[in-house]
Write a protein that holds these residues in place. Sequence first.
Motif, mmCIF file in Angstrom:
data_model
loop_
_atom_site.group_PDB
_atom_site.id
_atom_site.type_symbol
_atom_site.label_atom_id
_atom_site.label_comp_id
_atom_site.label_asym_id
_atom_site.label_seq_id
_atom_site.Cartn_x
_atom_site.Cartn_y
_atom_site.Cartn_z
ATOM 1 N N ALA A 48 0.852 -1.192 0.000
ATOM 2 C CA ALA A 48 0.000 0.000 0.000
ATOM 3 C C ALA A 48 0.887 1.241 0.000
ATOM 4 C CB ALA A 48 -0.903 0.000 1.222
ATOM 5 N N GLY A 49 0.488 2.209 -0.772
ATOM 6 C CA GLY A 49 1.260 3.441 -0.845
ATOM 7 C C GLY A 49 2.571 3.309 -1.583
ATOM 8 N N GLY A 50 2.813 2.149 -2.210
ATOM 9 C CA GLY A 50 4.023 1.934 -2.990
ATOM 10 C C GLY A 50 5.299 1.901 -2.171
ATOM 11 N N LYS A 51 5.185 1.544 -0.890
ATOM 12 C CA LYS A 51 6.366 1.578 -0.006
ATOM 13 C C LYS A 51 7.364 0.450 -0.277
ATOM 14 C CE LYS A 51 4.154 -0.949 3.710
ATOM 15 N NZ LYS A 51 3.547 -0.901 5.010
ATOM 16 N N LEU A 56 12.029 -8.018 -2.172
ATOM 17 C CA LEU A 56 11.111 -8.497 -3.204
ATOM 18 C C LEU A 56 10.755 -7.431 -4.228
ATOM 19 C CD1 LEU A 56 9.281 -10.747 -4.340
ATOM 20 C CD2 LEU A 56 7.499 -9.896 -2.835
ATOM 21 N N ALA A 57 10.044 -6.404 -3.805
ATOM 22 C CA ALA A 57 9.560 -5.390 -4.738
ATOM 23 C C ALA A 57 9.992 -4.006 -4.260
ATOM 24 C CB ALA A 57 8.036 -5.457 -4.854
ATOM 25 N N PRO A 58 10.594 -3.216 -5.141
ATOM 26 C CA PRO A 58 11.111 -1.909 -4.727
ATOM 27 C C PRO A 58 9.994 -0.911 -4.425
ATOM 28 C CG PRO A 58 11.272 -2.124 -7.091
ATOM 29 C CD PRO A 58 10.814 -3.467 -6.563
ATOM 30 N N PRO A 59 10.318 0.109 -3.652
ATOM 31 C CA PRO A 59 9.352 1.176 -3.424
ATOM 32 C C PRO A 59 9.137 1.946 -4.734
ATOM 33 C CG PRO A 59 11.473 1.798 -2.514
ATOM 34 C CD PRO A 59 11.592 0.367 -2.985
ATOM 35 N N LEU A 60 7.973 2.518 -4.859
ATOM 36 C CA LEU A 60 7.631 3.291 -6.057
ATOM 37 C C LEU A 60 7.423 4.759 -5.712
ATOM 38 C CD1 LEU A 60 5.149 0.752 -7.666
ATOM 39 C CD2 LEU A 60 7.575 1.090 -8.193
ATOM 40 N N THR A 61 8.103 5.210 -4.686
ATOM 41 C CA THR A 61 7.854 6.553 -4.171
ATOM 42 C C THR A 61 8.890 7.593 -4.574
ATOM 43 O OG1 THR A 61 8.932 5.897 -2.113
ATOM 44 C CG2 THR A 61 6.525 5.728 -2.191
ATOM 45 N N SER A 62 9.872 7.219 -5.387
ATOM 46 C CA SER A 62 10.823 8.240 -5.837
ATOM 47 C C SER A 62 11.276 8.044 -7.282
ATOM 48 C CB SER A 62 12.031 8.309 -4.902
ATOM 49 O OG SER A 62 12.731 7.092 -4.929
ATOM 50 N N TYR A 63 11.748 6.877 -7.653
ATOM 51 C CA TYR A 63 12.276 6.684 -8.998
ATOM 52 C C TYR A 63 11.253 6.927 -10.103
ATOM 53 C CZ TYR A 63 16.807 4.749 -7.441
ATOM 54 O OH TYR A 63 18.045 4.568 -6.919
ATOM 55 N N PRO A 64 10.028 6.442 -9.998
ATOM 56 C CA PRO A 64 9.087 6.677 -11.104
ATOM 57 C C PRO A 64 8.876 8.155 -11.428
ATOM 58 C CG PRO A 64 8.276 4.918 -9.737
ATOM 59 C CD PRO A 64 9.453 5.531 -9.006
ATOM 60 N N GLY A 65 8.869 8.996 -10.424
ATOM 61 C CA GLY A 65 8.739 10.429 -10.671
ATOM 62 C C GLY A 65 9.919 10.974 -11.453
ATOM 63 N N ARG A 66 11.101 10.485 -11.146
ATOM 64 C CA ARG A 66 12.304 10.904 -11.865
ATOM 65 C C ARG A 66 12.270 10.387 -13.301
ATOM 66 N NH1 ARG A 66 17.004 11.297 -8.397
ATOM 67 N NH2 ARG A 66 18.094 11.948 -10.276
ATOM 68 N N TYR A 67 11.852 9.125 -13.475
ATOM 69 C CA TYR A 67 11.760 8.574 -14.833
ATOM 70 C C TYR A 67 10.794 9.399 -15.683
ATOM 71 C CZ TYR A 67 13.647 4.009 -13.170
ATOM 72 O OH TYR A 67 14.395 2.998 -12.650
ATOM 73 N N VAL A 118 0.980 6.407 -9.664
ATOM 74 C CA VAL A 118 2.319 6.178 -9.116
ATOM 75 C C VAL A 118 3.159 7.454 -9.205
ATOM 76 C CG1 VAL A 118 4.491 4.933 -9.494
ATOM 77 C CG2 VAL A 118 2.320 3.688 -9.497
ATOM 78 N N VAL A 119 3.153 8.121 -10.343
ATOM 79 C CA VAL A 119 4.003 9.297 -10.540
ATOM 80 C C VAL A 119 3.490 10.512 -9.769
ATOM 81 C CG1 VAL A 119 4.799 10.985 -12.268
ATOM 82 C CG2 VAL A 119 4.913 8.530 -12.749
ATOM 83 N N PHE A 120 2.198 10.761 -9.790
ATOM 84 C CA PHE A 120 1.687 12.012 -9.230
ATOM 85 C C PHE A 120 1.122 11.889 -7.819
ATOM 86 C CE2 PHE A 120 1.715 12.599 -13.775
ATOM 87 C CZ PHE A 120 2.390 13.809 -13.879
ATOM 88 N N ASP A 121 0.615 10.728 -7.456
ATOM 89 C CA ASP A 121 0.029 10.584 -6.118
ATOM 90 C C ASP A 121 0.982 9.910 -5.123
ATOM 91 O OD1 ASP A 121 -2.343 11.870 -6.812
ATOM 92 O OD2 ASP A 121 -3.277 10.016 -7.481
ATOM 93 N N LEU A 122 1.867 9.053 -5.591
ATOM 94 C CA LEU A 122 2.804 8.390 -4.681
ATOM 95 C C LEU A 122 4.146 9.109 -4.588
ATOM 96 C CD1 LEU A 122 2.394 4.569 -5.442
ATOM 97 C CD2 LEU A 122 1.295 5.950 -3.673
#
Length: 164
Positions: A48-51, A56-67, A118-122
């Motif tokens: 929840a919240g992309g933490k 196993l699975a990386p957080p989605l709270t910083s890199y996707p915004g940069r990409y 993911v990009v705008f809300d997380l």
Amino acid sequence: MTFSAIKSLGAFALFALGTVTGVARAEMLHFPAGKATFDARCAVCHQAGGKGQDGLAPPLTSYPGRYAASAQSRHQLPDTVLHGMYGEIRVADKTYNFKMPNFDSMSDDELAQVLNYVVFDLNGSHGPAKPFTAAEIKDARAKPMDASAVYSQRASVTKALGLR
């Protein structure tokens, strides 16, 4: 409203206050349809919240915004959700070894909405990123790729962005 006023109104006032607060939180989402899809299909691994989930699975709270903010790396996100990816990666000095499935059975609009969530809300900082469109996902879908190509591409993207 003061505490004594709420107390005198009893449980109904607390319920109403909680409902109003919940509505205010829901309105803060820019992409609620993307959140619903994320919660149903992505949160099982990314949490929840992309933490993320250690190992196993990386957080989605910083890199996707940069990409998404960089023209040279923006394509990494649609490619990853369309084709999946596997192999060891590092995010913020942690290692993850995960086989992300492809989600190519989802519609172009659903994928655009989840990427936008993911990009705008997380992501707290997404720089000059613009929202993904269904047309952009359709274009990405037309490229012949597989999960190993996405993995190789990610290495180039993270290096170019100075991410490790």
